[in-house]
Design a protein around this motif. Sequence first.
Motif, PDB file in Angstrom:
ATOM      1  N   TRP A 115       6.521  -8.609  -2.612  1.00 20.29           N
ATOM      2  CA  TRP A 115       7.511  -8.024  -1.708  1.00 20.29           C
ATOM      3  C   TRP A 115       6.718  -7.138  -0.751  1.00 20.29           C
ATOM      4  CZ3 TRP A 115       9.051  -9.738  -6.395  1.00 20.29           C
ATOM      5  CH2 TRP A 115      10.342 -10.246  -6.547  1.00 20.29           C
ATOM      6  N   ASP A 116       6.572  -7.590   0.488  1.00 18.70           N
ATOM      7  CA  ASP A 116       5.755  -6.895   1.482  1.00 18.70           C
ATOM      8  C   ASP A 116       6.415  -5.625   1.996  1.00 18.70           C
ATOM      9  OD1 ASP A 116       3.434  -8.566   1.924  1.00 18.70           O
ATOM     10  OD2 ASP A 116       4.797 -10.051   2.773  1.00 18.70           O
ATOM     11  N   TYR A 119       9.901  -5.553   4.054  1.00 16.53           N
ATOM     12  CA  TYR A 119      10.796  -6.657   3.711  1.00 16.53           C
ATOM     13  C   TYR A 119      12.166  -6.109   3.349  1.00 16.53           C
ATOM     14  CZ  TYR A 119      13.231 -10.162   0.994  1.00 16.53           C
ATOM     15  OH  TYR A 119      14.196 -11.005   0.512  1.00 16.53           O
ATOM     16  N   SER A 123      16.435 -11.283  -2.597  1.00 18.92           N
ATOM     17  CA  SER A 123      15.319 -12.183  -2.867  1.00 18.92           C
ATOM     18  C   SER A 123      15.671 -13.354  -3.766  1.00 18.92           C
ATOM     19  CB  SER A 123      14.179 -11.399  -3.507  1.00 18.92           C
ATOM     20  OG  SER A 123      13.784 -10.346  -2.668  1.00 18.92           O
ATOM     21  N   TYR A 159       6.926  -6.446   7.314  1.00 18.41           N
ATOM     22  CA  TYR A 159       7.181  -7.875   7.170  1.00 18.41           C
ATOM     23  C   TYR A 159       8.067  -8.373   8.313  1.00 18.41           C
ATOM     24  CZ  TYR A 159       8.887 -12.278   5.281  1.00 18.41           C
ATOM     25  OH  TYR A 159       9.207 -13.600   5.120  1.00 18.41           O
ATOM     26  N   TYR A 163      11.904 -14.917   6.055  1.00  9.04           N
ATOM     27  CA  TYR A 163      12.838 -14.531   4.993  1.00  9.04           C
ATOM     28  C   TYR A 163      13.369 -13.108   5.144  1.00  9.04           C
ATOM     29  CZ  TYR A 163      10.769 -18.770   3.267  1.00  9.04           C
ATOM     30  OH  TYR A 163      10.306 -20.059   3.169  1.00  9.04           O
ATOM     31  N   GLN A 164      13.044 -12.471   6.262  1.00 13.17           N
ATOM     32  CA  GLN A 164      13.576 -11.131   6.507  1.00 13.17           C
ATOM     33  C   GLN A 164      15.105 -11.197   6.552  1.00 13.17           C
ATOM     34  OE1 GLN A 164      12.918  -8.179   6.000  1.00 13.17           O
ATOM     35  NE2 GLN A 164      11.944  -7.253   7.778  1.00 13.17           N
TER      36      GLN A 164
END
Length: 168
Positions: A115-116, A119, A123, A159, A163-164
């Motif tokens: 998990w950056d 982000y 999830s 991030y 997927y943001q």
Amino acid sequence: MSIIAGIELRDLLDRGAVTDMVDPEVQVQVCGVDLTLRSVELFATPGAVDYDNRERKVSKTEEIPFDESGWVHLDPGAYLVTFNEAVSIPKDIAALARPRSSLLRSGATVETALWDPGYRGRSQSLLVVFNPGGLRLKRNARLIQLAFYRLSATAEKGYEGAYQNENL
């Protein structure tokens, strides 16, 4: 890097790092937060991964419904799971998750990515059932423990990937 725990973890959660918990009193652990099962999906098509994402093709999936008692039976294989909780990682933090030991002792595991910093989203992870007899999961089952790590410096850029804000 060190794992954020105790009062510092509670402060991070109070600032919204993890929301939509089923029951924070149960899910917040000494060194992280348990994420719970929202849905399970079966992979229906192949995926494709390349170097620069120009030819990336994420596999299509089909949701597996829970029965009237809130259970789902999974045969051995790979599944996509979505968690109930939404995560919002500050730019000075990264997070990693490990499967809960009950899952491992039942012959299954969860594979996750990093998990950056920056982000935000609800999830998804890969659930792999190795047990030849399969696995039964109940809606809201606690699958993984998400641990937060303070970075040595705040990330200059958060991030910005595909997927943001996923599944929000």
